[in-house]
Design an enzyme around this catalytic site. Sequence first.
Site, PDB file in Angstrom:
ATOM      1  N   GLN A 120       0.843  -1.204   0.000  1.00 26.07           N
ATOM      2  CA  GLN A 120       0.000   0.000   0.000  1.00 26.07           C
ATOM      3  C   GLN A 120       0.875   1.250   0.000  1.00 26.07           C
ATOM      4  OE1 GLN A 120      -3.588  -0.649   2.867  1.00 26.07           O
ATOM      5  NE2 GLN A 120      -1.944  -2.005   3.571  1.00 26.07           N
ATOM      6  N   ASN A 121       2.178   1.034   0.159  1.00 28.77           N
ATOM      7  CA  ASN A 121       3.098   2.170   0.275  1.00 28.77           C
ATOM      8  C   ASN A 121       3.425   2.744  -1.099  1.00 28.77           C
ATOM      9  OD1 ASN A 121       3.097   1.545   2.976  1.00 28.77           O
ATOM     10  ND2 ASN A 121       5.043   0.443   2.934  1.00 28.77           N
ATOM     11  N   HIS A 150      -1.449   1.469  -4.242  1.00 25.90           N
ATOM     12  CA  HIS A 150      -1.897   2.865  -4.095  1.00 25.90           C
ATOM     13  C   HIS A 150      -1.040   3.826  -4.897  1.00 25.90           C
ATOM     14  CE1 HIS A 150      -3.959   1.736  -0.040  1.00 25.90           C
ATOM     15  NE2 HIS A 150      -4.569   1.248  -1.107  1.00 25.90           N
ATOM     16  N   PRO A 201       3.537  -4.494  15.830  1.00 25.87           N
ATOM     17  CA  PRO A 201       3.658  -4.361  17.299  1.00 25.87           C
ATOM     18  C   PRO A 201       2.289  -4.248  17.987  1.00 25.87           C
ATOM     19  CG  PRO A 201       5.048  -2.752  16.158  1.00 25.87           C
ATOM     20  CD  PRO A 201       4.181  -3.401  15.122  1.00 25.87           C
TER      21      PRO A 201
END
Length: 238
Positions: A97-98, A115, A209
């Site tokens: 998506q980066n 994207h 995380p």
Amino acid sequence: MFGSVAAKIKDAEKIVFVTGAGISQESGISTFRGKDGYWRRYDPMQLATIEAFYENPKLVWEWYEDRRRTILAARPNAGHTAIAELAKYKEVIVLTQNIDGLHQRAGSRNVYELHGSIIRIKCTACTFVENITSGFDVLPPKCVCGSILRPDVVWFGEPLPQHVWADAIMHAQSCDVMVIAGTSLLVSPANSLPFYAKQNGATLIEVNPERTVMSDEMDLSLRQTSAAILPQLVSLFK
Ligand code: APR
Ligand code: ZN
């Protein structure tokens, strides 16, 4: 670390990674929804929509130019590098998506930019598309046809590039293991990719995380950063 899923990773023929802003966080690039996230400081509806762009193209261009400068100064981190290295052992597909291009700069070959890309611009009217390497004197920049240019990224409410999305679904449906790293899985349709994989019996591994909305669907959730975990995934093959 990987427990019973280690055998699934080792036996896998095809491993698909679905990545988001979190995998670039350790390269110094803000996530969108994390504590330091972009959307804490800016309203996404003010900057990442086609309406915002036409209302104030200069403001949107200034935001993207600021992000592009940060991104061009950033370097791939151990998470990106591990994914690129894994391709020595397995068929690896990256569905990201980066828009920062760091997977490609780390050496990954099969990268699908769901994207778009911050280093690519296109015309709002004609078919002009180009990679950019330097800044612009005047914002918004103009195309040779006279119309304004825009970043070649997908804004909220816009469709994903059709051929990229069709390929992404095909890869999600045909992988043995899907590693979902650094994404909150809050934005569709990218967040449906794990369902396509699961429907076809793939093993799902989450690297984040924090919990996500799909943590309960995962076969394994590893609550650490991608730069910490992904090199250990590659070391299963060494
Ligand atoms: N390693 C792994 N995951 C991390 C790390 C890290 N070092 N740091 C943060 N994360 C996790 C966060 O816990 C969060 O779940 O990465 C995720 C980032 O989520 P978002 O900021 O929502 O980014 P993303 O999921 O990529 O957003 C999807 O939304 O704004 C749009 O188009 C934009 O592509 C973006 C899309
Ligand atoms: Zn044009």
